[in-house]
Design a protein around this motif. Structure first.
Motif, PDB file in Angstrom:
ATOM      1  N   GLY A  71      13.344   6.552  18.262  1.00 17.67           N
ATOM      2  CA  GLY A  71      12.024   6.046  18.037  1.00 17.67           C
ATOM      3  C   GLY A  71      11.673   4.984  17.046  1.00 17.67           C
ATOM      4  N   GLU A  72      10.606   4.975  16.391  1.00 15.66           N
ATOM      5  CA  GLU A  72      10.310   4.017  15.373  1.00 15.66           C
ATOM      6  C   GLU A  72       9.331   4.620  14.221  1.00 15.66           C
ATOM      7  OE1 GLU A  72      11.456   1.057  15.139  1.00 15.66           O
ATOM      8  OE2 GLU A  72      12.276   0.723  16.775  1.00 15.66           O
ATOM      9  N   ILE A  73       9.691   4.516  12.664  1.00 13.66           N
ATOM     10  CA  ILE A  73       8.719   5.067  11.832  1.00 13.66           C
ATOM     11  C   ILE A  73       8.146   4.098  11.353  1.00 13.66           C
ATOM     12  CG2 ILE A  73       8.802   6.229   9.556  1.00 13.66           C
ATOM     13  CD1 ILE A  73       9.911   8.218  11.993  1.00 13.66           C
ATOM     14  N   TYR A  74       6.780   3.863  11.305  1.00 12.01           N
ATOM     15  CA  TYR A  74       6.183   2.831  10.985  1.00 12.01           C
ATOM     16  C   TYR A  74       5.685   2.646   9.543  1.00 12.01           C
ATOM     17  CZ  TYR A  74       5.544   2.709  16.045  1.00 12.01           C
ATOM     18  OH  TYR A  74       5.718   2.705  17.164  1.00 12.01           O
ATOM     19  N   ASN A  75       6.050   3.863   8.884  1.00  9.31           N
ATOM     20  CA  ASN A  75       5.804   3.745   7.338  1.00  9.31           C
ATOM     21  C   ASN A  75       7.157   3.694   6.566  1.00  9.31           C
ATOM     22  OD1 ASN A  75       5.981   6.426   8.131  1.00  9.31           O
ATOM     23  ND2 ASN A  75       4.790   7.147   6.651  1.00  9.31           N
ATOM     24  N   ALA A  76       8.125   3.431   7.270  1.00  9.19           N
ATOM     25  CA  ALA A  76       9.207   3.487   6.747  1.00  9.19           C
ATOM     26  C   ALA A  76       9.536   2.568   5.428  1.00  9.19           C
ATOM     27  CB  ALA A  76      10.285   3.212   7.734  1.00  9.19           C
ATOM     28  N   ASP A  77       9.075   1.513   5.397  1.00  3.71           N
ATOM     29  CA  ASP A  77       9.076   0.682   4.106  1.00  3.71           C
ATOM     30  C   ASP A  77       8.701   1.270   2.887  1.00  3.71           C
ATOM     31  OD1 ASP A  77      10.569  -1.265   5.462  1.00  3.71           O
ATOM     32  OD2 ASP A  77       8.525  -2.777   5.702  1.00  3.71           O
ATOM     33  N   ALA A  78       7.294   1.880   3.155  1.00  7.54           N
ATOM     34  CA  ALA A  78       6.658   2.541   2.237  1.00  7.54           C
ATOM     35  C   ALA A  78       7.537   3.716   1.616  1.00  7.54           C
ATOM     36  CB  ALA A  78       5.256   2.952   2.548  1.00  7.54           C
ATOM     37  N   LEU A  79       8.144   4.413   2.679  1.00  9.94           N
ATOM     38  CA  LEU A  79       8.881   5.624   2.293  1.00  9.94           C
ATOM     39  C   LEU A  79      10.009   5.176   1.628  1.00  9.94           C
ATOM     40  CD1 LEU A  79       8.263   7.662   5.392  1.00  9.94           C
ATOM     41  CD2 LEU A  79       7.431   8.279   3.238  1.00  9.94           C
ATOM     42  N   ARG A  80      10.666   4.184   1.912  1.00  9.94           N
ATOM     43  CA  ARG A  80      11.884   3.643   1.223  1.00  9.94           C
ATOM     44  C   ARG A  80      11.695   3.323  -0.333  1.00  9.94           C
ATOM     45  NH1 ARG A  80      12.512  -0.195   4.244  1.00  9.94           N
ATOM     46  NH2 ARG A  80      14.089   0.796   5.701  1.00  9.94           N
ATOM     47  N   ARG A  81      10.477   2.745  -0.555  1.00  9.88           N
ATOM     48  CA  ARG A  81      10.095   2.331  -2.009  1.00  9.88           C
ATOM     49  C   ARG A  81      10.125   3.510  -2.547  1.00  9.88           C
ATOM     50  NH1 ARG A  81       6.935  -1.643   0.722  1.00  9.88           N
ATOM     51  NH2 ARG A  81       5.185  -0.375   0.949  1.00  9.88           N
ATOM     52  N   ALA A 240      -7.156  -1.608  14.550  1.00 15.32           N
ATOM     53  CA  ALA A 240      -6.580  -2.686  13.942  1.00 15.32           C
ATOM     54  C   ALA A 240      -5.326  -2.341  13.127  1.00 15.32           C
ATOM     55  CB  ALA A 240      -7.518  -3.400  13.251  1.00 15.32           C
ATOM     56  N   ARG A 241      -5.126  -1.169  12.288  1.00 15.82           N
ATOM     57  CA  ARG A 241      -4.159  -0.684  11.477  1.00 15.82           C
ATOM     58  C   ARG A 241      -2.960  -0.158  12.528  1.00 15.82           C
ATOM     59  NH1 ARG A 241      -8.188   1.721   8.434  1.00 15.82           N
ATOM     60  NH2 ARG A 241      -7.769   3.775   9.541  1.00 15.82           N
ATOM     61  N   SER A 242      -3.147   0.486  13.608  1.00 12.03           N
ATOM     62  CA  SER A 242      -2.438   1.032  14.260  1.00 12.03           C
ATOM     63  C   SER A 242      -1.384   0.022  14.946  1.00 12.03           C
ATOM     64  CB  SER A 242      -2.956   2.124  15.296  1.00 12.03           C
ATOM     65  OG  SER A 242      -2.056   2.682  16.286  1.00 12.03           O
ATOM     66  N   VAL A 243      -2.403  -1.167  15.698  1.00 13.10           N
ATOM     67  CA  VAL A 243      -1.523  -2.122  16.261  1.00 13.10           C
ATOM     68  C   VAL A 243      -0.902  -3.051  15.269  1.00 13.10           C
ATOM     69  CG1 VAL A 243      -1.858  -4.409  17.546  1.00 13.10           C
ATOM     70  CG2 VAL A 243      -3.394  -2.345  18.108  1.00 13.10           C
ATOM     71  N   LYS A 244      -1.285  -3.103  14.095  1.00  6.69           N
ATOM     72  CA  LYS A 244      -0.561  -3.873  13.037  1.00  6.69           C
ATOM     73  C   LYS A 244       0.863  -3.143  12.968  1.00  6.69           C
ATOM     74  CE  LYS A 244      -0.669  -5.982   8.476  1.00  6.69           C
ATOM     75  NZ  LYS A 244      -1.493  -6.330   7.287  1.00  6.69           N
ATOM     76  N   ARG A 245       0.729  -1.932  12.875  1.00  2.00           N
ATOM     77  CA  ARG A 245       2.271  -0.917  12.415  1.00  2.00           C
ATOM     78  C   ARG A 245       3.075  -1.271  13.537  1.00  2.00           C
ATOM     79  NH1 ARG A 245      -1.592   4.406  10.903  1.00  2.00           N
ATOM     80  NH2 ARG A 245      -1.627   3.832   8.603  1.00  2.00           N
ATOM     81  N   ARG A 246       2.473  -1.371  14.896  1.00  2.00           N
ATOM     82  CA  ARG A 246       3.204  -1.280  16.044  1.00  2.00           C
ATOM     83  C   ARG A 246       3.748  -2.607  16.362  1.00  2.00           C
ATOM     84  NH1 ARG A 246       0.858   2.976  15.306  1.00  2.00           N
ATOM     85  NH2 ARG A 246       1.439   4.797  16.058  1.00  2.00           N
TER      86      ARG A 246
END
Length: 655
Positions: A71-81, A240-246
Motif C-alpha cells: 500500500g501507501e502511507i500518505y502521512n509517512a513524512d510527517a510520521l518520520r519527522r 483537494a487535500r485527499s488528491v494532493k496526498r495521492r
C-alpha cells in the motif's frame, strides 16, 4: 506498493519463494525474504516512492520487529519527522520504514495514526507474534488461513494456495452467498479454512491462537444543523487535500476518466497539482452504443478543459469473452461484478504505474437504487402514506411509483434491501442441488440483517450507505479496483476514500446527499465550481461494460455451451434443469434475469479455470497482451478522433 505473504511455522524457503512468486504481478520490480526458524515473510515490490532504496522486508534498528507492507502511507513524512525527534534513525525515504519504528512506539495502536491504503504484517521476533492489519475502508486486500501446522497469510489467495500446494475444498457457504452478492463477502473466501481480513481489522496469531479485533468504525453521529455553504467549502477542501496526498510518488501519476462527475472532479484537482500534463485514460467500445459514445465525448471534453494527455482504449465483446478467464483468475474467486478495468489497465500500464480512480463517491454521496429509495422512504415515515399520495412529488424520483415506495417503507430496511439481491434465499433453494443439505442452513437475508444491526447511524439515507461501505464497497468495488489493476502491476489510488473524508461524509445528513431525486447533491455543488454543468449533470455511466446487450447476442453461444448439464455436473451444485430453464427464459425475453445468468456463467467459467489451471484460456490472454495495443495519442487542443489499433488484437482473440 507490494504483494506480501508468509507463514508462521517450520521454515521452508522454497515454499516462501513459491508464495512470493505467485504475487509477481503485484510487484515486478523487486523480491526479498525474511527467513527464520519460526517465521518466513516475503514481498514483491512495485517501486513508487524512494525507488532505489525501498526493499522489503524492513526491520526495526535492533531487528526485533520485521514488517512487510502493501500500500501507501500518505502521512509517512510527517510520521518520520515525529519519530526522528524521538531518536529513531532512518536509512530510506520509503514509507515502509516508518512502520517498524511506529510499532515500537505504539504497539498494535500504530494503525490509528496512519493515513493511507494498506495491508501490513508485523512479526515480533522475541514474542513470536504475528499481527495482520488492513486499512479502514478495505482498499488493500489481505487473507490468512491455518493448515498443515502453519499459519499462512498473503495479499491474494493465489499466494496462500501456492504455499499449501493444493486448494482446500470449496466453501459451500461462500458459494451460496456469491450467488446473491456477485462476490464472496468477507470474511468468507471461496475456500474452506481461508479467511479475509476485514476492513479496519487486526488479526493476531500468537501461541497457536487467532484473535481478531476492529480498530475503527463509522461514527454514526450526524451534524443536522450543518450550513450548506460551509458543507460545500469543507468538502471541496477535503477533496483537494485527499488528491494532493495521492499525488505523492517518484513516478508519474495518471487518472482514469470516464467523463462522469466523480472521475472528472478527481482530474480537476490532480491536473492543477501535477507539474506535467496529467495522463488520463478512458475506456470505449467498438460496438455502437449511444450512451457510451456520449461518455467518450464527455471524457474528451474534460481532457481538453484541463490540458491532460489523454488516452483511450476501445474494447470489443470478443476481447471480454477471451479475457474473462484471465480477469476471473485475478480474483481467485468467483466474481460477477465490473470487469472493465482489467482491459483499461493494459493501456494504463504502458504509461504510468500509479492511477487515480473515482471509486467510492457513489457509496459516500448517494447513487444506487437503495440510496435513491431512502429519501422517499423517509418522507413516508415522517409524513404518512396519505400525505405522500396527495403530494407524490415528495417521492422524487419515484413520483409514479407511490404505492411501491409506501410498501417498501413499511418493511424493515434490511428486509427491503435484501429483496434487491441477485438471487434471493428462496430462489437459491429452488436452484441448488438438495443433495448438499448444508445449503438449507444458510441465509443471505440473515447476513444482510446482521450487517444492518451493526450500522451505527439512524439517518435513513446514511444507513443504506453505511451498509454499502461495510459490504459492497470493500467486497465488490474495491475488490475489482485492486485485483484488476494489480493484475497489470498498476497501483490504483482512491481519493474519495481518504478516511478523514469518509468520516466527514458520514457526518453529513442524508438530505445533503440526495435531494428531490438528485443524486450526489452536495458533491454536485462542489462540481459546479470546477466543471461544466453538462458534465456535472450527466447520467451515471462509469466504465460499465454493456454486458446485457452482449449477453443477449454475442455471448449467447458461449453462455449456453458453458451452462450445459454436462459441464455443471463437474461440481454438482445446481439442479441442471433449473439452470436450463432460467437460461431459456432469459433468451425468450426475460431481461430481468440478466444478472442471474451472468452470475452463473462467471461462476462456471471461474470454476473450470480454477480446476483446470486456466491453461488454454490464459494463453489466449497472454497472446493478446503481447500484441501492439499502443493507442494513438489524443491532443487535447484538437478535436482529432482517437482510435486504438485493435485490428490485430481482435483477430487474435475472436473465438
Amino acid at each position: 506498493m507490494c504483494g506480501i505473504c508468509g507463514f508462521v511455522g517450520k521454515s521452508d524457503r522454497s515454499k516462501l519463494a513459491a508464495m512470493t512468486a505467485a504475487l509477481r504481478h503485484r510487484g515486478p520490480d523487486d523480491e526479498a525474504f525474511f527467513v527464520s526458524d519460526q517465521a518466513c515473510l516475503g514481498a514483491r515490490r512495485l517501486a513508487i516512492v524512494d525507488v532505489d532504496h525501498g526493499r522489503q522486508p524492513m526491520t526495526s534498528e535492533d531487528g526485533s520487529i520485521v514488517v512487510v507492507f502493501n500500500g501507501e502511507i500518505y502521512n509517512a513524512d510527517a510520521l518520520r519527522r515525529q519519530l526522528q525527534a524521538r531518536g529513531h534513525r532512518f536509512s530510506t525515504r520509503c514509507d515502509t520504514e516508518v512502520i517498524p519504528h511506529l510499532y515500537e512506539e505504539c504497539g498494535d495502536g500504530f494503525a490509528q495514526v496512519l493515513n493511507g491504503q494498506f495491508a501490513i504484517a508485523v512479526w515480533e521476533v522475541r514474542n513470536r507474534r504475528l499481527l495482520l492489519t488492513r486499512d479502514r475502508i478495505g482498499i488493500k486486500p489481505l487473507f490468512f488461513g491455518q493448515r498443515h501446522g502453519r499459519f499462512f497469510f498473503g495479499s491474494e489467495l493465489k499466494s496462500i494456495l501456492a504455499g499449501l500446494g493444493e486448494p482446500p475444498p470449496i466453501s459451500l457457504e461462500a458459494f451460496y452467498h456469491y450467488l446473491s452478492f456477485k462476490c464472496v463477502p468477507a470474511p468468507l473466501t471461496i475456500y474452506e479454512g481461508l479467511s479475509a481480513v476485514r476492513p479496519a481489522e487486526q488479526v493476531v496469531f500468537h501461541d497457536g491462537r487467532v484473535t481478531r479485533r476492529s480498530y475503527w468504525s463509522f461514527d454514526g453521529a450526524v451534524t443536522e444543523a450543518m450550513d450548506e455553504r460551509e458543507a460545500v467549502d469543507r468538502l471541496d477542501a477535503a477533496l483537494a487535500r485527499s488528491v494532493k496526498r495521492r499525488m505523492i510518488a517518484d513516478v508519474p501519476v495518471g487518472a482514469m476518466l470516464s467523463g462522469g462527475l466523480d472521475s472528472s472532479l478527481i482530474v480537476s484537482y490532480a491536473a492543477e497539482l501535477s507539474d506535467r500534463p496529467l495522463q488520463t485514460f478512458t475506456l470505449g467500445f467498438t460496438d455502437d452504443f449511444a450512451n457510451k459514445r456520449a461518455e467518450i465525448e464527455a471524457a474528451r471534453k474534460v481532457a481538453r478543459l484541463f490540458g491532460t494527455e489523454h488516452h483511450e482504449h476501445f474494447t470489443t465483446h470478443e476481447e471480454l469473452l477471451a479475457g474473462l478467464p484471465g480477469a476471473l483468475r485475478a480474483f481467485d474467486e468467483p466474481f460477477a461484478g465490473v470487469m472493465s478495468p482489467y482491459f483499461l489497465n493494459r493501456l494504463v500500464r504502458q504509461h504510468v504505474k500509479v492511477c487515480l480512480s473515482g471509486d467510492g463517491a457513489d457509496e459516500l454521496f448517494g447513487s444506487y437504487l437503495a440510496h435513491r429509495l431512502a429519501q422517499p422512504v423517509r418522507q413516508v415515515l415522517s409524513r404518512g402514506a396519505d400525505a405522500v399520495r396527495r403530494a407524490p412529488h415528495l417521492l422524487a424520483p419515484f413520483e409514479k411509483e407511490v404505492e411501491r415506495v409506501i410498501a417498501v417503507a413499511h418493511r424493515q430496511d434490511w428486509a427491503w434491501r435484501a429483496s434487491l439481491l441477485v438471487f434471493s434465499d428462496q430462489e437459491k433453494r429452488e436452484l441448488l442441488n438438495p443433495d448438499y443439505p448444508a445449503f438449507a442452513t444458510f441465509s443471505t437475508a440473515a447476513m444482510v440483517r446482521s450487517t444492518f444491526a451493526r450500522c451505527r447511524t439512524n439517518d435513513v439515507q446514511n444507513r443504506q450507505q453505511e451498509y454499502d461501505c461495510r459490504t459492497l464497497l470493500p467486497d465488490l468495488v474495491l475488490n475489482f479496483n485492486d485485483r484488476l489493476s494489480m493484475a497489470h502491476s498498476i497501483e490504483t489510488r482512491v481519493p474519495f476514500l481518504d478516511h478523514e473524508l469518509t468520516e466527514y461524509a458520514f457526518a453529513l445528513p442524508g438530505r445533503m446527499k440526495i435531494r428531490d431525486g438528485c443524486c450526489k447533491w452536495l458533491l454536485k455543488q462542489v462540481g459546479r465550481r470546477r466543471l461544466p454543468d453538462e458534465i456535472v449533470d450527466r447520467p451515471k455511466e462509469g466504465f460499465v461494460m454493456p454486458i446485457n446487450a452482449w449477453q443477449r447476442s454475442a455471448f449467447r453461444q458461449a453462455i449456453e455451451q458453458t451452462l450445459t448439464p454436462k459441464r455443471l455436473a463437474r461440481h454438482g451444485f445446481f439442479r441442471p434443469q433449473r439452470v436450463q430453464n432460467l437460461v431459456r427464459e432469459y433468451y425468450a425475453g426475460e431481461t430481468d434475469l440478466q444478472y442471474k445468468v451472468w452470475a452463473l456463467y462467471c461462476f462456471q467459467t471461474w470454476y473450470e479455470g480454477a480446476v483446470d489451471g486456466y491453461g488454454a484460456d490464459e494463453s489466449a490472454v497472454v497472446r493478446h497482451d503481447a500484441l501492439d495495443m499502443t493507442p494513438v495519442r489524443h491532443n487535447p487542443a484538437s478535436d482529432v478522433r482517437v482510435e486504438t489499433r485493435l485490428e490485430q488484437a481482435n483477430a487474435a482473440v475472436t473465438p
